[in-house]
Structure formats: structure tokens, C-alpha cells
Write an enzyme that holds these catalytic residues in place. Structure first.
Site, mmCIF file in Angstrom:
data_model
loop_
_atom_site.group_PDB
_atom_site.id
_atom_site.type_symbol
_atom_site.label_atom_id
_atom_site.label_comp_id
_atom_site.label_asym_id
_atom_site.label_seq_id
_atom_site.Cartn_x
_atom_site.Cartn_y
_atom_site.Cartn_z
ATOM 1 N N ALA A 277 0.823 -1.212 0.000
ATOM 2 C CA ALA A 277 0.000 0.000 0.000
ATOM 3 C C ALA A 277 0.853 1.255 0.000
ATOM 4 O O ALA A 277 0.449 2.300 -0.529
ATOM 5 C CB ALA A 277 -0.926 -0.001 1.213
ATOM 6 N N ASP A 323 22.232 27.350 -30.415
ATOM 7 C CA ASP A 323 23.185 27.441 -31.512
ATOM 8 C C ASP A 323 22.722 28.536 -32.461
ATOM 9 O O ASP A 323 21.516 28.728 -32.659
ATOM 10 C CB ASP A 323 23.251 26.093 -32.241
ATOM 11 C CG ASP A 323 24.217 26.119 -33.402
ATOM 12 O OD1 ASP A 323 25.383 26.503 -33.192
ATOM 13 O OD2 ASP A 323 23.808 25.754 -34.523
ATOM 14 N N ASP A 647 -6.963 4.712 -6.988
ATOM 15 C CA ASP A 647 -5.908 5.714 -7.133
ATOM 16 C C ASP A 647 -5.552 5.970 -8.587
ATOM 17 O O ASP A 647 -5.247 7.093 -8.983
ATOM 18 C CB ASP A 647 -4.648 5.268 -6.382
ATOM 19 C CG ASP A 647 -4.708 5.686 -4.917
ATOM 20 O OD1 ASP A 647 -5.714 6.304 -4.548
ATOM 21 O OD2 ASP A 647 -3.770 5.377 -4.175
#
Length: 803
Positions: A277, A323, A647
């Protein structure tokens, strides 16, 4: 590498064979690439990859949670494939350099001139080069006739370099290796292109010892980008947290085992589950998804991302080392001004004294031919060239004699104003042109004078002045605005070029770069050293370029940006992490904007995941101590459900979020694991844990069953974490102006909310997850936890940052 002693006859075949065996073939060495298993093993050595591997195997084999275990291992596989692909692309950069070497070379061996494979050229060989040839090795000139070489791939200069015997680097010439590459007029270099004249040179260096070979060596390696470094740090700290949390869980649980309140197997499984977890398994997938979708969005805007983490590096950039040629300028000479004597035909003279054909040839000749074409000027039909002297570094002029169908010959001369005007008849027009030269030169322009006379004498004087032509490597129209945008975004723009200092400073003035930010006359090694020095000083460096000379710096910068070009573009693209297809510096600003948005999103995502996971750890450990009637406050299946199923959706949404305001105004924030970030994450985790703890404690005091108490813990945690997603994405306050524009987050929160509601309210769906229906008070407490999460987290924000 010391060349063999040479005679005027060149090396003998026996000497050449001996030297070939001693020095090896004239090729850029190609190391044997590692096998795919070795590349994959390197990726698995990453801390987060190891954590995912352990978590996946434990979930699959120990906890017997097959879907979750397969999901974790699938995420790991994606990470390994992406990392391996990046390694393979880096190897292609070196292979692209090999294509620039000449396939065949003309050498003098004994008394004969021979064509041999370029790979068989050895130190001490005499090589013969002419217009159109690619130089096979680094060599020192012993003969040169109007020789000019295009060295843009090494120096970045748009003008061809005039070569001469005895110049710096040549026999009897001053300097040598200490002389800047662009000033070594006595040497020619492997891979460069002869555009005019012919020459003979003695080979000094072959293979890896050549300038191109040294660039190939510098291309290997390269560090990680800022995001990769920070995510590795996050992984290490998460790993430590996971081990500590799991071990602490088991140690506390052993006290219950000793009292007979729980079995040892249950406690160990719970400890493993808590360790899992602590690992945000969805973080890798969320970051990868965010990077991939951002790369697709940038591709539509003309920015091709070859290394995904370079997107964030663009946003974190503090210095752009640009450059000059091909980035701030187009890389092509063009006529930008002229002064013509009244009654003369300046453009016909420029076309007459010109060796360009079909758009190919010396850069000056090509530019003059293009200007004549724009003026719709052509040579008279039947005009033929009867004499010519090519441009030479000593005479600094070119002369041709032409005639039309037996008419009187016409001499046309083109060259440096002080040379050509000195051959003109004195008078008002000649004086006017002479006075005008200084004004044009002060503007950083290359000035040529043209004159003509009715003679076939190439050295004649008393010529008629025709006028002046001023040329410049054109400034890209978007460059000044792009430089201004970078300055407004807090990014310092430097010019790093192999060109002359005067030319560089002139271009810098045009685009708005400070004079002290111009570094001129640099070679590839100096560019690379500059990039490393800036990085050591804590700068995040973006290097732009389009040539082989830029490749090492592109490879080792935090983010290398290859601008679309011609010569050497393949090498630059392979070495760079980002390719700007339209060649516009302004497009880099678009990349910075996307990078800053991604940086904000990744920080929000990491903060969201870590705060939520830390809250779970607080709840479980506090419950073990304070709730003796519960074996464990949250079961392993609860932890896996929250981490994997719930989640992932909000985390991915945060990764592709479009926060309020212009991302360009988002200055670089603190590191992901900075003390201020960790403090903020800890406080938010504590807020969520306290609110969930309060809901669970209320449920226990009301005499709810263990199943209802655990369900209450899950519901309160999920609801609080859903509003935590809005807390972490906000720049100042959670529901600030424009918060509703983040549709992806809104959809993710809604979907997750529906999922959690269904598994909680519908018994048949909740049974596999050990969840049971709750009374209205339970739902009210979960909603209260969600609302109070926003209120308390906003109250705890640092007033001066809003975070």
C-alpha cells in the site's frame, strides 16, 4: 596517432598495409550493442522497478490476488520497454555518424593515383580532394588551389572555409590543436564537404581519432533528465517507507499474536499488504500516460519528443544554450542589402561571376544566384566563359572573362571591397562605395564588391565599379519574440556558436540576446564543457542545434533540442531528446509551456498519491494500537482496492490535467522530494487520516460491526482522497477561478465516486472486497471528511506560495 614518413610518391602498398594493421580501419568504432536481456536488466535495477517487481510477485504468489498482481507486473513491463527503447535510440546516434564518412577516397600510392575504400586510408597517406568530394580523414594540406570546404557540420558556420597551405594547423603554420577548429585553415577534416577548388593533404588522424570520431565518443553516455533523477529519488524514499511501514506493522501486530488476538499469518500478510500500500503502483502508469499524451499533443504543434521525460525537462529549463546557425538563423546565406551604381547591371554581373549550379555550390554563389533570380535576371543567350580565376584566399577575389558570339571580352570581378574597389578607376562612384562599406560591415553583414572592364586580362585595373552586395545568414522571424518569451518566463538565453565573435554579436543584437551571453568560436568539445559547467552550477540546460558539431552537447544537456536542418540533421536528431520539425525557435516556447504544465501535473500527482498512501499507513498503524477489537483496521483487499482500482484513475487524470492560467507563468517549483513538499504531503496525509480516524471511531462507538467499521474506513478514505485530488492540483486555493476547466479530473473523480458507491451500496458487488452497506450516517461522515479535507488543507497552505 603519428603519421608515417611520407615521400613525394606517397606511401607504398606495403607501408599502407602495415599502417592499416597497426591503426585499424578508418571507421568510427561501433561497440557491440548489449543484448536485450542485458538492457532489460539495467531497467529493472531502478528502485521503483524493483519495488513493483516485488509487489507484483507478492500480490500474485503470496496474496493470490491474480488480477492485481498481473496489473502491477504489466506496469513494470511497460516501464522496461520504454527505457530499453531509449537506449537503442541513443546507439543510433553513433551509427548515423558513420554515414557521414566518405565511402571512397583518392590517394597517392607510389607513383599512382588510386581510388580506395575510405576505410583503408591510413595516417601518412596523401589524399587528393576536389569540389564535390567528402574528406575521408583529418589531414594537413600540402597543396591547395582555390580550395574551400563546407565545415558547418563541425563549426556551425554557414560560410564555407577557405583553405591554404601554411595556414594554422598546416605545415609551417602556427598553432595546431590549440587553434579553434574554424581557424585551422591549413587542415581539412573527415566528413566535411569540398565545395570549391582542389587540394592534396597528408593524413594525420583516422577513425576514432578524427574530429568526427571524437564527437562519436562524446555521444555515448549522457545523464538522466531532472524528472528521471527526481522520480528515482521518490522511488528510493518510497521503498524505505514501504519496508519501515511493513516491518512496523508486523512488530505491532506481534503483540496481538502474543495475546491470542490474531494469528501470525494474518499479521504477516497484513504487513506485506501495508508495504504494498505504501508503493503507489499507479504512479508509473500515470506518469507514463501523462508523458505519452503530452508528447502526442506536442507533436501536433511541431515538437517531436524522442525521450518522454524531456518534456518535463523543457518546463524546468533555466538556461537555453542556442546554436546560432539553424536555430536563431536559417543557416542559409541571403542577400539582405545592396548598393548599385546607376546605369549598371549589378545582378547580371553577380550571376556572371558565379559557379553555383542548380542551387548547389559555394554558399555565397548560391545566395547571389538566388538574388539574381528574384530580380528576374538571366545571362544573355550565347554568352560563354573564356577565362576564369576561382576565388582564392590570397587574392580574396574571383574573376571571369566572358564573351557573346565573338564580341569584345568582358572581365567581371567579385570579392572583398578593399581588393575589388582598389582595382577600380578613381572617382565619385568608387569613393561612395568605399564609404558605404563600413556602414554595412557594422551591421554584421558580409560585404562583396563587383566591378567590370572591357578586357580579357584577369589582373586588369581601371575597372568600372558596379556596386556592393551585403549578405547575412537570415534571422528566423520568430527568434526575437521567442527570446523575449523565454526572458518573460525566467529563462536565460545564451548563444553558443562556432562562428566569429563579430558575427555572433550582431545576430545577438538582432534577436535580443545580451552581449555577455554570447559564446563564440567554440568547437564541439567546448560546447559540451559549457553544458556540463552549467549543469554543475545547478542550471537545467536545454541545448539547441542542428549539426554534428552540436550532437555531443545535445546528448549531454538536460534536454537536447534538434532543429530541422540539412547537413548533419540525422546525427543531431538521434542525439537529441526533442526535435523541432519546423525549425522555429518560437516552437520551443510551446514546448516549455507544455513542460511546465506537465511539471505541475507530475508534482500534483506525486503529492496526491503519497499523501493518500501515507494516510492509509497512519490509519492502519494507529488502529493497531488504539482499536484492539479489530484484528486489522483495513484488510489487504481494501488496501489493494484503493491503490490499484481507485488511485489510478484520478492519478492519470491529474497527469493530463489542464490547470487554470497560462502554464508559462508557472516558474520552476521545488523538487518533488524537497523538504517543503514533504512537509506539505505529510500535513495533508495527517488531515485525511485524522478525518477518516474520526469517522471510524464514531462508527465503533455506535456499536457497528467490524465489517461496517472497516467499510466506513474505506469510504471515508476514498471520499477524502477524491477531494484531495483538487487540493493538490490547485495553484493557490482549491476552488480557484477556472478550477472547473480540468474536465479530466472532474470525470475521474466522478467515475471513482460511482465505483465506490456501487461496491459499498450493492452487496453482491461489495462482497468480494469485504465491503457492506452503511446507514445514512456513514455516508454523511464520508462526505464530511471530503469537505473538511478541502477546508483544512486550504487553511494549512503557505500564504506566500499557495501550495
Amino acid at each position: 596517432m603519428t603519421p608515417a614518413v611520407r615521400t613525394s610518391r606517397g606511401l607504398s602498398e606495403e607501408e599502407a598495409a602495415r599502417l592499416l594493421a597497426e591503426h585499424g580501419p578508418n571507421e568510427i568504432p561501433q561497440p557491440r550493442p548489449p543484448s536485450l536481456p542485458v538492457r532489460a536488466a539495467r531497467q529493472l535495477a531502478d528502485p521503483l522497478s524493483l519495488l513493483l517487481l516485488v509487489a507484483g510477485l507478492v500480490t500474485l504468489l503470496v496474496l493470490a490476488e491474480v488480477p492485481e498482481g498481473i496489473a502491477i507486473l504489466a506496469i513494470l513491463l511497460v516501464n522496461v520497454l520504454i527505457g530499453t527503447g531509449q537506449e537503442i535510440r541513443a546507439d543510433k546516434a553513433v551509427r548515423a555518424l558513420r554515414a557521414l564518412t566518405a565511402p571512397m577516397a583518392t590517394v597517392v600510392r607510389g607513383d599512382a593515383v588510386r581510388r580506395v575504400p575510405a576505410a583503408e586510408v591510413v595516417p601518412g597517406d596523401l589524399v587528393v580532394v576536389a569540389a564535390g568530394d567528402r574528406v575521408p580523414a583529418d589531414a594537413r594540406l600540402v597543396e591547395a588551389e582555390a580550395l574551400a570546404v563546407d565545415e558547418a557540420l563541425l563549426t556551425g558556420e554557414s560560410l564555407s572555409a577557405a583553405k591554404q597551405v601554411g595556414g594554422p594547423g598546416g605545415p609551417g603554420g602556427p598553432g595546431g590543436p590549440d587553434v579553434p577548429l574554424g581557424d585551422r585553415t591549413g587542415e581539412i577534416f573527415s566528413g566535411t564537404l569540398v565545395v570549391r577548388g582542389r587540394g592534396t593533404a597528408e593524413v594525420l588522424r583516422t577513425g576514432a581519432a578524427t574530429e568526427v570520431g571524437r564527437i562519436a565518443s562524446a555521444l555515448r553516455g549522457g545523464g538522466k533528465g531532472p524528472l528521471e533523477v527526481e522520480l528515482a529519488q521518490v522511488s528510493r524514499r518510497i521503498g524505505l517507507l514501504a519496508v519501515v511501514a511493513g516491518a512496523l506493522m508486523i512488530l505491532i501486530g506481534l503483540t496481538r499474536v502474543s495475546r491470542g488476538e490474531a494469528s501470525l499469518v494474518d499479521i504477516i500478510l497484513a504487513g506485506v499488504a501495508l508495504a504494498i500500500a505504501a508503493v503507489p503502483e499507479s504512479m508509473a502508469a500515470a506518469v507514463t500516460t501523462a508523458l505519452a499524451l503530452c508528447a502526442q499533443r506536442m507533436a501536433k504543434l511541431g515538437v517531436i519528443v524522442r525521450r518522454l521525460t524531456a518534456i518535463e525537462a523543457l518546463g524546468a529549463t533555466t538556461v537555453i544554450a542556442a546554436d546560432k546557425t539553424g536555430t536563431l538563423t536559417t543557416g542559409h546565406l541571403a542577400v539582405v542589402d545592396h548598393i548599385a551604381v546607376s546605369g549598371t547591371d549589378l545582378w547580371r554581373a553577380a550571376l556572371r561571376c558565379n559557379d553555383a549550379k542548380d542551387g548547389l555550390g559555394d554558399a555565397v554563389d548560391v545566395a547571389l544566384a538566388a538574388a539574381a533570380a528574384r530580380a528576374d535576371v538571366r545571362l544573355p543567350a550565347g554568352e560563354k566563359r573564356t577565362g576564369a580565376r576561382p576565388f582564392d584566399a590570397e587574392t580574396r577575389s574571383m574573376a571571369v572573362v566572358t564573351a557573346v558570339d565573338g564580341a569584345s571580352p568582358l572581365l567581371t570581378v567579385k570579392g572583398a571591397p578593399e581588393v575589388v574597389l582598389a582595382r577600380c578607376v578613381p572617382g565619385e562612384q568608387t569613393e561612395r562605395l568605399t564609404e558605404a562599406v563600413s556602414g554595412l560591415a557594422q551591421r554584421g553583414l558580409r560585404v562583396l564588391a563587383l566591378a567590370e572592364g572591357d578586357t580579357d586580362d584577369l589582373d586588369a585595373t581601371g575597372l568600372r565599379p558596379l556596386g556592393l552586395v551585403a549578405l547575412l545568414d537570415e534571422i528566423r522571424p520568430s527568434a526575437p519574440q521567442a527570446v523575449a518569451d523565454c526572458r518573460a518566463a525566467g529563462i536565460r538565453v545564451m548563444m553558443v556558436t562556432g562562428d566569429h565573435a563579430e558575427t555572433a554579436r550582431s545576430v545577438a543584437r538582432e534577436v535580443g540576446i545580451d552581449a555577455d551571453a554570447v559564446v563564440a568560436r567554440v568547437d564541439p568539445e567546448t560546447k559540451l564543457a559549457l553544458v556540463r559547467d552549467l549543469k554543475e552550477r545547478g542550471e537545467v540546460v536545454a541545448m539547441t542545434g542542428d549539426g554534428v558539431n552540436d550532437a555531443p552537447a545535445l546528448r549531454h544537456a538536460d534536454v537536447g533540442v534538434a532543429m530541422a536542418g540539412d547537413e548533419g540533421t540525422d546525427v543531431a536528431r538521434e542525439a537529441a531528446a526533442v526535435v523541432v520539425t519546423n525549425g522555429e525557435l518560437g516552437t520551443i516556447v510551446t514546448g516549455v509551456r507544455e513542460g511546465r504544465r506537465l511539471r505541475h501535473n507530475v508534482a500534483s500527482m506525486v503529492g496526491y498519491l503519497l499523501a493518500g498512501n501515507l494516510a492509509e499507513i497512519f490509519i492502519v498503524l494507529a488502529g493497531l494500537i488504539l482499536w484492539p477489537d479489530l484484528v486489522v483496521p483495513l484488510l489487504p483487499v481494501h488496501l489493494l482496492w484503493i491503490n490499484l482500482a481507485l488511485d489510478g484513475i484520478p492519478a492519470i487524470a491529474l497527469g493530463v490535467d489542464r490547470p487554470a492560467g497560462d502554464p508559462l507563468t508557472l516558474r520552476r517549483r521545488e523538487r518533488l522530494m524537497a523538504w517543503t513538499a514533504l512537509s506539505r504531503i505529510g500535513l495533508r496525509a495527517l488531515v485525511v487520516a485524522v478525518l477518516a480516524f474520526a469517522a471510524v471511531e464514531t462508527a465503533r462507538r455506535l456499536g457497528w460491526s467490524d465489517e461496517q467499521v472497516r467499510t466506513q474506513a474505506v469510504l471515508a478514505l476514498v471520499f477524502a482522497r477524491l477531494t484531495l485530488a483538487y487540493v493538490t492540483r490547485a495553484r493557490r486555493m482549491t476552488f480557484e477561478r477556472g478550477w472547473w476547466r480540468g474536465r479530466s479530473v472532474l470525470v475521474a473523480v466522478a467515475v471513482t465516486l460511482v465505483l465506490q458507491t456501487l461496491v459499498t451500496a450493492v452487496p453482491v458487488l461489495g462482497a468480494p472486497l469485504a465491503l457492506v452497506p452503511l446507514p445514512p450516517l456513514g455516508w454523511a461522515m464520508a462526505v464530511g471528511a471530503a469537505v473538511l479535507t478541502v477546508v483544512l488543507c486550504d487553511a494549512l497552505r503557505r500564504p506566500w506560495s499557495g501550495r
